[in-house]
Design an enzyme around this catalytic site. Structure first.
Site, PDB file in Angstrom:
ATOM      1  N   ARG A  65      -0.423   9.540   2.872  1.00 62.92           N
ATOM      2  CA  ARG A  65       0.071   8.466   2.004  1.00 62.92           C
ATOM      3  C   ARG A  65       1.107   7.681   2.796  1.00 62.92           C
ATOM      4  NH1 ARG A  65       1.889   4.810  -0.802  1.00 62.92           N
ATOM      5  NH2 ARG A  65       1.811   4.713  -3.069  1.00 62.92           N
ATOM      6  N   GLU A  87      -4.461  -0.838  -6.343  1.00 63.63           N
ATOM      7  CA  GLU A  87      -5.529   0.144  -6.521  1.00 63.63           C
ATOM      8  C   GLU A  87      -6.883  -0.544  -6.363  1.00 63.63           C
ATOM      9  OE1 GLU A  87      -4.995   3.316  -6.856  1.00 63.63           O
ATOM     10  OE2 GLU A  87      -2.814   3.176  -7.012  1.00 63.63           O
ATOM     11  N   ASP A 128      -3.222   2.202   0.932  1.00 61.76           N
ATOM     12  CA  ASP A 128      -2.069   3.020   1.322  1.00 61.76           C
ATOM     13  C   ASP A 128      -2.405   4.498   1.516  1.00 61.76           C
ATOM     14  OD1 ASP A 128      -2.092   4.139  -1.346  1.00 61.76           O
ATOM     15  OD2 ASP A 128      -0.893   2.449  -2.030  1.00 61.76           O
ATOM     16  N   ASP A 176       3.240   0.409  -1.515  1.00 68.62           N
ATOM     17  CA  ASP A 176       2.287   0.681  -2.588  1.00 68.62           C
ATOM     18  C   ASP A 176       1.300  -0.475  -2.616  1.00 68.62           C
ATOM     19  OD1 ASP A 176       1.079   1.991  -4.653  1.00 68.62           O
ATOM     20  OD2 ASP A 176       2.644   1.623  -6.140  1.00 68.62           O
ATOM     21  N   ARG A 180      -0.922  15.102  -0.657  1.00 65.96           N
ATOM     22  CA  ARG A 180      -0.960  14.207   0.501  1.00 65.96           C
ATOM     23  C   ARG A 180       0.363  14.302   1.259  1.00 65.96           C
ATOM     24  NH1 ARG A 180      -2.381   8.735  -2.727  1.00 65.96           N
ATOM     25  NH2 ARG A 180      -0.466   9.463  -3.738  1.00 65.96           N
TER      26      ARG A 180
END
Length: 335
Positions: free
Chosen positions: A225, A233, A155, A230, A267
């Site tokens: 972003r 990670e 993302d 989302d 961002r």
């Protein structure tokens, strides 16, 4: 036409032989790029010789004469596509759209011959790029082509915008302009040590000199972003897959970014469009991101996530995938 095809094929071939020589496909390139590079090679060859590739008849039902007709149409379609396909999905769409009136068995066989996605595997997109700026947009960016290394995760992307852009030109600090001129002069004197030092000053100021088609372009750096989603990670399950998917979508492409906000990490938060497609829609429908409801209430994003869940694609193949915002909270609390 021939030069464009030859250039694409040679770039794909160089990339794969540099790092993927252990997984070469039937055309001498890796499974990751066999479709695009092989199709480019064969179209280039057909454009010169009018000969279709050997072995194709084993995958299709029509005659060599019919096959030649397909390749004539594909050469024309490739000519008209701007920019030409750069990934397997785009190459598959070009074939499907160009040969839509031909037998389905032939189209599927041609796709199989190049290792390209079959029609049922392609994600259908519905969201059209806005023709005017939607409410809440602060400004719009048109980026230079994105480098694969610029994708941080599923993302977040680092992009560069040319300072020749009318909006950017008025914001360039005078010391950055001066350093760019001095760097150019140092390079003309072949003083590369001085030129590199000046370029580092430019980079430290949030800019970079980028070589684009043998022309040096001064560009401003932005970290983007993706608004409303989302992704896992990097250290989470499916984190690598999400990053790879976003890379596959944007690599080598110029992006249109509608900027709505800036987050606490500096961002810019925005909607991204790539080759006429809404990137957030692709990431959600492919199952590589959640709808980030804490910050975005758009109904269409919720619907796209629900579709991916129902199909159990991407991270939804897992029965209970961990949410990235919960994972980040656990990391902060040392759990």
């Amino acid at each position: 036409m021939g030069n464009a095809l030859r250039l694409l094929y040679s770039r794909c071939f160089e990339h794969t032989t540099a790092g993927d020589s252990d997984s070469l496909g039937p055309h001498g390139v890796s499974s990751a790029t066999v479709g695009v590079s092989a199709l480019a090679q064969d179209l280039f060859h057909f454009d010169i010789t009018s000969q279709v590739p050997e072995g194709l008849s084993k995958h299709v039902v029509s005659s060599k004469k019919a096959q030649a007709n397909w390749y004539r149409k594909l050469v024309d379609a490739w000519k008209e596509s701007k920019p030409p396909p750069k990934n397997p999905e785009e190459a598959a769409r070009l074939i499907i759209q160009t040969l839509e009136r031909h037998q389905k068995a032939d189209v599927k066989g041609l796709l199989a011959f190049y290792g390209l996605p079959q029609p049922h595997a392609l994600v259908e997109t519905t969201f059209e790029p806005p023709t005017s700026l939607p409410e809440g947009v602060r400004f719009e960016l048109h980026t230079l082509p994105v480098d694969a290394k610029a994708v941080a995760d599923g993302d977040t992307i680092t992009v560069y915008v040319s300072t020749s852009d009318p909006r950017e030109s008025s914001f360039v600090p005078s010391h950055v302009h001066a350093a760019a001129v001095q760097r150019s002069e140092a390079r003309s004197r072949r003083n590369y040590t001085e030129a590199d030092a000046l370029h580092q000053q430019i980079i430290d100021s949030g800019y970079r000199v980028i070589n684009l088609q043998n022309e040096e372009v001064l560009a401003r750096k932005y970290r983007i972003r993706l608004r409303g989603i989302d992704a896992p990670e990097s250290k989470m399950p499916y984190g690598k897959e999400a990053k790879n998917e976003l890379t596959r979508i944007v690599q080598g492409r110029s992006l249109r970014v509608l900027v709505y906000d800036e987050d606490r990490y500096g961002r810019v938060v925005g909607d991204i469009y790539c080759n006429g497609l809404f990137v957030q829609e692709l990431m959600l429908k492919k199952g590589f991101a959640w709808h980030y409801t804490a910050y975005d209430k758009r109904e269409e994003l919720a619907i796209w996530e629900k579709e991916a869940r129902a199909k159990r694609v991407g991270l939804w193949a897992s029965s209970n995938p961990e949410k990235p915002w919960e994972w980040r909270k656990d990391q902060r609390e040392g759990r």
